[in-house]
Design an enzyme around this catalytic site. Structure first.
Site, PDB file in Angstrom:
ATOM      1  N   GLU A  36     -61.724  -7.661  71.212  1.00  6.60           N
ATOM      2  CA  GLU A  36     -61.867  -8.132  72.599  1.00  6.60           C
ATOM      3  C   GLU A  36     -60.767  -7.506  73.465  1.00  6.60           C
ATOM      4  O   GLU A  36     -59.599  -7.510  73.096  1.00  6.60           O
ATOM      5  CB  GLU A  36     -61.801  -9.665  72.637  1.00  6.60           C
ATOM      6  CG  GLU A  36     -61.591 -10.286  74.006  1.00  6.60           C
ATOM      7  CD  GLU A  36     -62.655  -9.919  75.052  1.00  6.60           C
ATOM      8  OE1 GLU A  36     -63.852  -9.956  74.725  1.00  6.60           O
ATOM      9  OE2 GLU A  36     -62.265  -9.569  76.193  1.00  6.60           O
ATOM     10  N   ARG A 109     -69.644 -23.102  80.688  1.00  2.61           N
ATOM     11  CA  ARG A 109     -69.699 -21.911  79.839  1.00  2.61           C
ATOM     12  C   ARG A 109     -68.450 -21.750  78.990  1.00  2.61           C
ATOM     13  O   ARG A 109     -68.528 -21.241  77.870  1.00  2.61           O
ATOM     14  CB  ARG A 109     -70.027 -20.641  80.613  1.00  2.61           C
ATOM     15  CG  ARG A 109     -69.135 -20.290  81.742  1.00  2.61           C
ATOM     16  CD  ARG A 109     -69.528 -18.949  82.340  1.00  2.61           C
ATOM     17  NE  ARG A 109     -70.828 -18.963  82.959  1.00  2.61           N
ATOM     18  CZ  ARG A 109     -71.751 -18.012  82.813  1.00  2.61           C
ATOM     19  NH1 ARG A 109     -71.516 -16.971  82.062  1.00  2.61           N
ATOM     20  NH2 ARG A 109     -72.893 -18.101  83.428  1.00  2.61           N
ATOM     21  N   TYR A 217     -76.153 -29.158  89.249  1.00  2.00           N
ATOM     22  CA  TYR A 217     -76.354 -30.062  88.102  1.00  2.00           C
ATOM     23  C   TYR A 217     -75.009 -30.605  87.625  1.00  2.00           C
ATOM     24  O   TYR A 217     -73.966 -29.996  87.860  1.00  2.00           O
ATOM     25  CB  TYR A 217     -77.107 -29.392  86.947  1.00  2.00           C
ATOM     26  CG  TYR A 217     -76.603 -28.042  86.480  1.00  2.00           C
ATOM     27  CD1 TYR A 217     -75.549 -27.925  85.585  1.00  2.00           C
ATOM     28  CD2 TYR A 217     -77.223 -26.874  86.915  1.00  2.00           C
ATOM     29  CE1 TYR A 217     -75.124 -26.686  85.141  1.00  2.00           C
ATOM     30  CE2 TYR A 217     -76.800 -25.626  86.478  1.00  2.00           C
ATOM     31  CZ  TYR A 217     -75.748 -25.536  85.592  1.00  2.00           C
ATOM     32  OH  TYR A 217     -75.329 -24.302  85.157  1.00  2.00           O
ATOM     33  N   ASP A 294     -75.616  -8.617  77.278  1.00  2.00           N
ATOM     34  CA  ASP A 294     -75.695  -7.958  78.581  1.00  2.00           C
ATOM     35  C   ASP A 294     -75.559  -6.434  78.478  1.00  2.00           C
ATOM     36  O   ASP A 294     -76.050  -5.716  79.351  1.00  2.00           O
ATOM     37  CB  ASP A 294     -74.597  -8.495  79.517  1.00  2.00           C
ATOM     38  CG  ASP A 294     -75.063  -9.721  80.309  1.00  2.00           C
ATOM     39  OD1 ASP A 294     -76.144 -10.251  79.999  1.00  2.00           O
ATOM     40  OD2 ASP A 294     -74.337 -10.135  81.231  1.00  2.00           O
TER      41      ASP A 294
END
Ligand code: FAD
Length: 427
Positions: A36, A109, A217, A294
């Protein structure tokens, strides 16, 4: 620093796609290393909707209960006109769960990312930060990545899960991102701040308006409220570099209904997301370098399936790994070429459909004038029990392109939970 030894799979990028795939493959007994770029693993942004085609996989991974504890299972999903606030269509999410056997839920998330990070740690994934991959190449028996400091790492398989601006995609495909000229603002605020705004706490509500929309939401067990404001940027249309800036936000939502109007001042203004996707492509696998998430199929987010597709990618690949390995052999002895071919054969078509549907769905949301009124009239006639609209996306993720369409036998909610099974697969 990475631990000693060559892993079975190197994954570039520790977003939701990279980590969920790392976990899926580690469950199969493979040695996985994640590289990462950032100094720490994490996610920016706010809420994420996860549909039954994702919660089904979380359940199989043993992670659904944790997700439910951290998230919210809303009662329904309503679409409203952003100008007059009238309701256009409402989906009962209890019914949806009954049909697909797993809930439609929302989660922060960073909470979903953290669930996968913890699962990776438990599964012994080698998680390495501060690793910027700058190049990829195939080798005689796998693939190699080069890092910014000149070091190299190799494995039988390299998965590029490095997101929308993927270095691997640039090198292997070389296509450009496609700007939609729309920009997203996000905010997650304590629910007390919005209680008087006319919100529906138990719903996912999407207000669709001329060249804009607004999503609301509740999150984190109902303590927080998530809002997403999306609009077409006049500066983008005028070809300006710096577009989607906060001054455009207020102007874009002028004239929207009271609830939306009250939500706009709460949006975070220090960060915004210019909305880009890419055209679908046919080839995700280049030798032993595979695109995922993605990097392979960045969507416009109108179907709320971007992170889900990434999670599905990893699940599908792991199922083919399990299939293409003889019982009782060394877990690392995988027929990678066959597994990658099977992955590409089924995922490319599905994700193409999501990408193109998302574009069309967005256009429909943003209509104005007479077209807006025609759309509203048609939407009011939608029968929410007409599952043909959702089966292809919320049903069980296919493993093979020629898989028979799953049969959906509605079952009582309680038994779906207790047995933890997938009624559709046996129906
Ligand atoms: P990313 O999350 O982009 O992760 C890529 C990772 O790779 C990052 O950690 C990055 O630091 C790392 N990286 C990049 N380059 C390198 C490099 N060279 N070397 C090493 N590491 C590198 N999806 C849903 O399913 N439901 C939703 O409701 C939803 N809502 C959305 C709302 C908005 C406003 C937006 C913008 C998106 C939404 N999405 C949603 C889409 C979803 O966020 C993405 O599809 C998903 O996060 C993609 O995950 P990923 O792991 O493939 O990529």
């Amino acid at each position: 620093p990475p631990t000693e030894g060559r892993p079975d799979v190197l994954i570039v990028g520790g977003g939701i796609g990279g980590l969920s795939t790392a976990f899926a493959l580690a469950r199969e007994g493979l040695r996985i290393r994640v590289l990462e770029r950032a100094p720490e693993f994490g996610e920016v942004g706010a809420g994420l909707q996860i549909a039954p085609n994702c919660t089904r996989i979380l359940d199989e991974y043993g992670l659904l209960d944790e997700a439910k504890e951290l998230g919210v299972v809303p009662e329904s999903m309503a679409m409203r006109d952003a100008l007059d606030s009238s309701e256009l269509v409402r989906l009962d999410l209890g019914e949806l769960e009954r049909r697909y056997g797993f809930p439609y839920m929302v989660i922060h998330r960073s909470d979903l990312h953290a669930i996968f990070l913890r699962a990776c740690r438990r599964a012994g994934v080698d998680l390495v930060t501060d690793q910027t991959v700058v190049d990829y190449e195939n080798t005689a028996d796998g693939a190699r990545v080069t890092l910014a400091d000149g070091r190299t790492e190799e494995a039988p398989l390299v998965i590029a899960a490095d997101g929308l601006r993927s270095v691997a995609r640039q090198k292997l495909v070389g296509d450009d991102v496609v700007s939609s000229d729309y920009v997203a603002y996000r905010a997650a605020v304590p629910i007390e701040q919005v209680r008087d705004n006319g919100i529906a706490e138990k719903d996912v509500t999407v207000y669709i308006g001329p060249r804009c929309h607004f999503v609301q939401y509740a999150l984190r067990g109902g303590e927080m409220f998530n809002q997403v404001a999306v609009f077409q940027s006049p500066k983008a249309l005028a070809g300006q570099e710096d577009w989607g800036t906060p001054d455009e936000l207020d102007a874009a939502f002028e004239g929207t209904c009271e609830t939306v109007g009250k939500g706009i001042p709460l949006m975070w203004r220090d960060r915004w997301w210019q909305m880009m996707d890419r055209d679908p492509i046919d080839t995700w696998v280049h030798g032993r370098i595979a695109l995922l998430g993605d990097a392979a199929h960045p969507p416009l987010q109108y179907m709320a399936q971007g992170a889900i597709m990434a999670i599905e990618d990893g699940w599908v690949l792991s199922r083919h790994v399990a299939r293409l390995r003889a019982e009782g052999t060394d877990p690392s002895a995988v027929d990678w070429d066959a597994a990658l071919a099977a992955y590409e054969a089924v995922r490319v078509e599905h994700c193409r459909r999501v990408l193109t549907t998302a574009r069309a769905w967005g256009e429909l949301w943003h209509l104005e004038g007479a077209q807006r009124l025609q759309r509203n009239a048609i939407m009011r006639e939608i029968d929410p029990a007409e599952w043909a609209f959702t089966d292809w996306v919320y049903g069980p993720t296919a493993l093979f392109p020629d898989e028979e369409p799953a049969m959906f036998t509605p079952i009582p909610l309680a038994s779906a939970r207790v047995e933890g099974n997938n009624p559709a697969a046996t129906g």
